[in-house]
Design a protein around this motif. Structure first.
Motif, PDB file in Angstrom:
ATOM      1  N   GLN A   2      31.269  72.143 -58.527  1.00  7.03           N
ATOM      2  CA  GLN A   2      30.982  72.974 -59.682  1.00  7.03           C
ATOM      3  C   GLN A   2      29.476  72.968 -59.841  1.00  7.03           C
ATOM      4  O   GLN A   2      28.846  71.923 -59.768  1.00  7.03           O
ATOM      5  CB  GLN A   2      31.660  72.394 -60.912  1.00  7.03           C
ATOM      6  N   SER A   3      28.897  74.130 -60.034  1.00  4.98           N
ATOM      7  CA  SER A   3      27.448  74.165 -60.142  1.00  4.98           C
ATOM      8  C   SER A   3      27.007  75.220 -61.128  1.00  4.98           C
ATOM      9  O   SER A   3      27.618  76.270 -61.250  1.00  4.98           O
ATOM     10  CB  SER A   3      26.821  74.429 -58.770  1.00  4.98           C
ATOM     11  N   ASP A   4      25.944  74.883 -61.855  1.00  5.93           N
ATOM     12  CA  ASP A   4      25.310  75.848 -62.740  1.00  5.93           C
ATOM     13  C   ASP A   4      24.240  76.541 -61.940  1.00  5.93           C
ATOM     14  O   ASP A   4      23.433  75.894 -61.269  1.00  5.93           O
ATOM     15  CB  ASP A   4      24.652  75.147 -63.939  1.00  5.93           C
ATOM     16  N   THR A   6      21.544  80.166 -61.826  1.00  5.76           N
ATOM     17  CA  THR A   6      20.981  81.338 -62.467  1.00  5.76           C
ATOM     18  C   THR A   6      20.420  82.216 -61.375  1.00  5.76           C
ATOM     19  O   THR A   6      19.737  81.722 -60.480  1.00  5.76           O
ATOM     20  CB  THR A   6      19.863  80.963 -63.459  1.00  5.76           C
ATOM     21  N   LEU A  18      28.299  79.640 -64.150  1.00  5.97           N
ATOM     22  CA  LEU A  18      28.880  78.405 -63.660  1.00  5.97           C
ATOM     23  C   LEU A  18      29.804  78.793 -62.522  1.00  5.97           C
ATOM     24  O   LEU A  18      30.670  79.649 -62.701  1.00  5.97           O
ATOM     25  CB  LEU A  18      29.683  77.726 -64.769  1.00  5.97           C
ATOM     26  N   ARG A  20      32.707  77.578 -60.135  1.00  2.20           N
ATOM     27  CA  ARG A  20      33.717  76.523 -60.077  1.00  2.20           C
ATOM     28  C   ARG A  20      34.843  76.946 -59.153  1.00  2.20           C
ATOM     29  O   ARG A  20      35.011  78.128 -58.855  1.00  2.20           O
ATOM     30  CB  ARG A  20      34.275  76.248 -61.475  1.00  2.20           C
ATOM     31  N   ALA A  66      32.674  82.703 -60.484  1.00  2.00           N
ATOM     32  CA  ALA A  66      31.446  82.643 -61.276  1.00  2.00           C
ATOM     33  C   ALA A  66      31.831  83.070 -62.692  1.00  2.00           C
ATOM     34  O   ALA A  66      32.411  84.139 -62.877  1.00  2.00           O
ATOM     35  CB  ALA A  66      30.382  83.585 -60.716  1.00  2.00           C
ATOM     36  N   ASP A  68      30.605  83.057 -67.038  1.00  2.00           N
ATOM     37  CA  ASP A  68      29.498  82.878 -67.971  1.00  2.00           C
ATOM     38  C   ASP A  68      29.799  81.719 -68.914  1.00  2.00           C
ATOM     39  O   ASP A  68      30.835  81.049 -68.789  1.00  2.00           O
ATOM     40  CB  ASP A  68      29.175  84.178 -68.711  1.00  2.00           C
ATOM     41  N   GLU A  69      28.908  81.498 -69.873  1.00  2.00           N
ATOM     42  CA  GLU A  69      29.057  80.352 -70.779  1.00  2.00           C
ATOM     43  C   GLU A  69      30.304  80.438 -71.668  1.00  2.00           C
ATOM     44  O   GLU A  69      30.774  79.427 -72.169  1.00  2.00           O
ATOM     45  CB  GLU A  69      27.796  80.167 -71.635  1.00  2.00           C
ATOM     46  N   HIS A 107      26.329  80.285 -52.765  1.00  2.00           N
ATOM     47  CA  HIS A 107      27.330  79.232 -52.921  1.00  2.00           C
ATOM     48  C   HIS A 107      28.252  79.194 -51.709  1.00  2.00           C
ATOM     49  O   HIS A 107      28.562  78.123 -51.179  1.00  2.00           O
ATOM     50  CB  HIS A 107      28.120  79.463 -54.218  1.00  2.00           C
TER      51      HIS A 107
END
Length: 162
Positions: A2-4, A6, A18, A20, A66, A68-69, A107
Motif C-alpha cells: 500500500q503506498s501513498d 502524488t 493511495l 492498495r 488507486a 482518493d482520501e 506502481h
C-alpha cells in the motif's frame, strides 16, 4: 503493498492517491468503472458492455486500486505474472489528466520488478497507445482483431522494468 503517491497530470494538476491491493468487495466498483469508461464509447462499446471484474479475478491476479482520501476509486490495474502482461488498466473519467495513469504504471513497474519480471507486455486500447508510449513503453507489434470479441487491431507494446 500500500503506498501513498502524488502525481502530476497534464497541465500540472496533481492528485493524491493511495494505491492498495484490490479486494473482492471492489469488484462492483471496478466493473462499473470499466463499463462507464468514455474511452469505450461508440464502436468500442461492445467490448466492455458485459465485462465484469469479479471477486474471483481479483483474488487470482494482482489487482491494485488507486483511491482518493475519501476512498473513491480513481483507477485500477491488473498485472498478470505468467506471462507478464498488463491485463487491465482504467482511470475514472473524472480523474483523467491528473496523473493517476502514470501513478498506476509506476506502481505496476515496481510490482513487476519486485516479482523478478524484466518487461511487461501491454496490448493497448488503440486510443491509449500514446499514453503508454509517453510512460516509456515501446511498440513491438500489432495484435490482430478477433471478431466477435475484438473488432479492431490493437497495438502491442512492452514496458521494461529496469
Amino acid at each position: 503493498m500500500q503506498s501513498d503517491m502524488t502525481g502530476a497530470g497534464r497541465g500540472g494538476r496533481r492528485q493524491a492517491a493511495l494505491i492498495r491491493r484490490a479486494t473482492a468487495r471492489d469488484g462492483k466498483r471496478l466493473t462499473a468503472l470499466v463499463r462507464k469508461s468514455r474511452a469505450y464509447e461508440g464502436p468500442y462499446a461492445p467490448m466492455v458492455s458485459g465485462y465484469r471484474v469479479g471477486p474471483d479475478y481479483i483474488e487470482t491476479h494482482r489487482v491494485f486500486v488507486a483511491a482518493d482520501e475519501t476512498g473513491a476509486v480513481l483507477g485500477f490495474y491488473a498485472l498478470l505474472l505468467d506471462p507478464p502482461e498488463l491485463d487491465l488498466m482504467f482511470v475514472a473519467d473524472s480523474a483523467q489528466g491528473r496523473g493517476i495513469g502514470r501513478l498506476l504504471v509506476a506502481h505496476m513497474v515496481a510490482e513487476a520488478k519486485a516479482a523478478g519480471i524484466e518487461a511487461v507486455r501491454v496490448v493497448a486500447h488503440p486510443p491509449a497507445e500514446g499514453f503508454y508510449l509517453s510512460v516509456g513503453a515501446r511498440r513491438t507489434g500489432t495484435v490482430r482483431a478477433r471478431p466477435p470479441a475484438v473488432m479492431w487491431d490493437r497495438p502491442e507494446l512492452v514496458i521494461d522494468t529496469n
